[in-house]
Design an enzyme around this catalytic site. Structure first.
Site, short mmCIF file in Angstrom:
data_model
loop_
_atom_site.label_atom_id
_atom_site.label_comp_id
_atom_site.label_asym_id
_atom_site.label_seq_id
_atom_site.Cartn_x
_atom_site.Cartn_y
_atom_site.Cartn_z
N LYS A 137 0.83 -1.21 0.00
CA LYS A 137 0.00 0.00 0.00
C LYS A 137 0.86 1.27 0.00
O LYS A 137 2.03 1.23 0.42
CB LYS A 137 -0.93 -0.01 1.21
CG LYS A 137 -0.22 0.11 2.55
CD LYS A 137 -1.17 -0.11 3.72
CE LYS A 137 -0.43 -0.02 5.03
NZ LYS A 137 -1.23 -0.52 6.15
N ARG A 195 -11.26 -0.64 14.97
CA ARG A 195 -11.08 0.32 13.87
C ARG A 195 -11.98 -0.09 12.71
O ARG A 195 -12.80 0.67 12.24
CB ARG A 195 -9.60 0.33 13.45
CG ARG A 195 -9.27 1.32 12.36
CD ARG A 195 -7.78 1.40 12.08
NE ARG A 195 -7.26 0.21 11.39
CZ ARG A 195 -6.02 0.11 10.91
NH1 ARG A 195 -5.17 1.12 11.05
NH2 ARG A 195 -5.62 -0.98 10.31
N TYR A 209 15.17 31.22 5.58
CA TYR A 209 14.04 31.95 6.17
C TYR A 209 14.28 32.23 7.65
O TYR A 209 14.66 31.33 8.41
CB TYR A 209 12.76 31.14 6.02
CG TYR A 209 12.22 31.10 4.61
CD1 TYR A 209 11.70 32.25 4.02
CD2 TYR A 209 12.23 29.92 3.87
CE1 TYR A 209 11.21 32.22 2.72
CE2 TYR A 209 11.74 29.87 2.59
CZ TYR A 209 11.23 31.02 2.01
OH TYR A 209 10.74 31.00 0.73
N MET A 260 10.77 24.90 0.99
CA MET A 260 9.86 23.99 0.30
C MET A 260 10.61 23.00 -0.59
O MET A 260 10.29 21.82 -0.62
CB MET A 260 8.87 24.82 -0.54
CG MET A 260 7.65 24.06 -1.00
SD MET A 260 6.56 25.06 -2.01
CE MET A 260 5.82 26.14 -0.80
C1 PLP Z 1 -0.51 -1.58 6.87
C2 PLP Z 1 -1.15 -2.82 7.25
C3 PLP Z 1 -0.40 -3.98 7.46
C4 PLP Z 1 1.11 -4.02 7.46
O1 PLP Z 1 1.61 -3.64 8.71
P1 PLP Z 1 3.19 -3.61 8.98
O2 PLP Z 1 3.29 -3.20 10.40
O3 PLP Z 1 3.77 -2.59 8.05
O4 PLP Z 1 3.69 -4.97 8.71
C5 PLP Z 1 -1.08 -5.15 7.71
N1 PLP Z 1 -2.43 -5.17 7.77
C6 PLP Z 1 -3.18 -4.07 7.60
C7 PLP Z 1 -4.65 -4.17 7.70
C8 PLP Z 1 -2.57 -2.86 7.35
O5 PLP Z 1 -3.33 -1.77 7.19
#
Ligand code: PLP
Length: 330
Positions: free
Chosen positions: A33, A118, A239, A285
């Site tokens: 992701k 969650r 800055y 920036m």
């Molecule tokens: C991001 C995520 C993971 C991975 O977690 P890590 O700590 O990076 O291994 C696993 N499961 C879900 C649902 C996540 O959102």
């Protein structure tokens, strides 16, 4: 030109170590992701594939489409059902009230809420979900949960594992098909000697060399010199003139700033580059200044240093790295 270098050997090494721990590449779901945690999903995908990774998890359908040709199975974690789901992908079902919004026969993995509160369905609602799935059929292929405190050495990890175990038993009783179960993220994986036989692991950050000291960092971030000058005694740079020279000092400005995804250094305290030299003055920036250290400098090869300075976690430092920064495999 700022630059991200990705160390192929380190990445392969980490994947192999994780696969050994998990019990083989068939037991591995690599979390890709958010551009593979800022590393570059499309660059790492062919390497992961060549290693033997067949299953990944991503955030969205957009990410899934980008990586579709590399992996047999792609689980989408943060999907809001719209009724036009793609049969190529597996979708997380995060809320039992949304079942009917999915296109019928969509492949799903059921998220179980084992105490993180969650996303997901709690154990008491499993019966309801299974009944709903008879009325509005979706292809239930697996179930998973997520640990809220896998990195904290208290009992909560074990309580969540127990609840997930119960959910697995309840679900498996309903079907002769073998479900795919998974719960272990990176910190959880390194807390146990061995993964349960009936589970895959779902690992993100460990792939990139964090959460276990035997793994190797994959990403290093480089900046390149835009200009250099002599900062004379009592002159200030940047800055607000947050840094003032106490002696004449040859300084340079490098082409990386907070627009590139770095957290903004406000000139207070000592934020150090990979070679230990401090950033001088406030970050701009698109640039920062420091002692002239040559054409190319390594900003960091261990995001932990920056995470500590900004009182955050390495996940945040890495994932913010802008996709426009060129990435090369070394
Ligand atoms: C991001 C995520 C993971 C991975 O977690 P890590 O700590 O990076 O291994 C696993 N499961 C879900 C649902 C996540 O959102």
């Amino acid at each position: 030109m700022s630059l991200i270098k990705l160390d192929k050997k380190s990445y392969e090494f980490n994947l192999n170590q994780i696969a050994i721990k998990a019990g083989g590449f068939e037991k591995l779901i690599c979390v890709f992701k958010d551009n593979a945690y800022g590393h570059g999903a499309k660059i790492l995908a062919p390497i992961a594939k060549a290693c033997g990774v067949k299953f990944i998890a991503v955030k969205s359908e957009k990410e899934a489409f980008e990586l579709k040709n590399f992996f047999e199975n792609i689980l989408i974690l943060s999907h809001r059902p719209h009724g036009d789901e793609n049969a190529c992908f597996i979708y997380a079902l995060n809320d039992s009230s949304l079942i009917t919004r999915f296109k019928k026969h969509t492949r799903i993995h059921l998220k179980i809420d084992t105490n993180m509160h969650r996303n997901g369905v709690c154990l008491e609602d499993l019966d309801f979900v299974l009944k709903e799935l008879k009325k509005h059929p979706l292809k239930l292929e697996g179930a998973f949960t997520h640990f809220a405190r896998a990195d904290e050495m208290d009992a909560s990890f074990f309580i969540q594992r127990k609840k997930f175990q119960r959910a697995k038993e309840l679900l498996q009783k309903q079907s002769d098909l073998k479900f795919i179960f998974h719960s272990f993220n990176s910190p959880a994986l390194f807390r146990v000697a061995k993964l349960p036989d009936d589970e895959l692991c779902r690992v993100g950050l460990a792939q990139f060399g964090y959460t276990n000291e035997n793994l190797k960092k994959v990403l290093s971030l480089y900046a390149h010199r835009l200009s250099s000058r002599m900062l004379k005694n009592s002159q200030s740079v940047g800055y607000g003139g947050a840094y003032t020279a106490e002696n004449d000092l040859k300084i340079a400005t490098y082409d990386l700033g907070y627009a590139d995804g770095l957290l903004r250094f406000n000139g207070k305290g000592e934020l150090r580059l990979a070679n230990g030299k401090a950033i001088l003055g406030k970050m701009s920036m698109d640039s920062f200044s420091c002692e002239d250290l040559g054409e190319e400098i390594c900003v960091f090869d261990d995001a932990e240093l920056w995470a500590r300075f900004f009182d955050t976690i390495v996940y945040e430092i890495l994932v913010k790295l802008h996709p426009n920064i060129p990435r090369i495999v070394i």
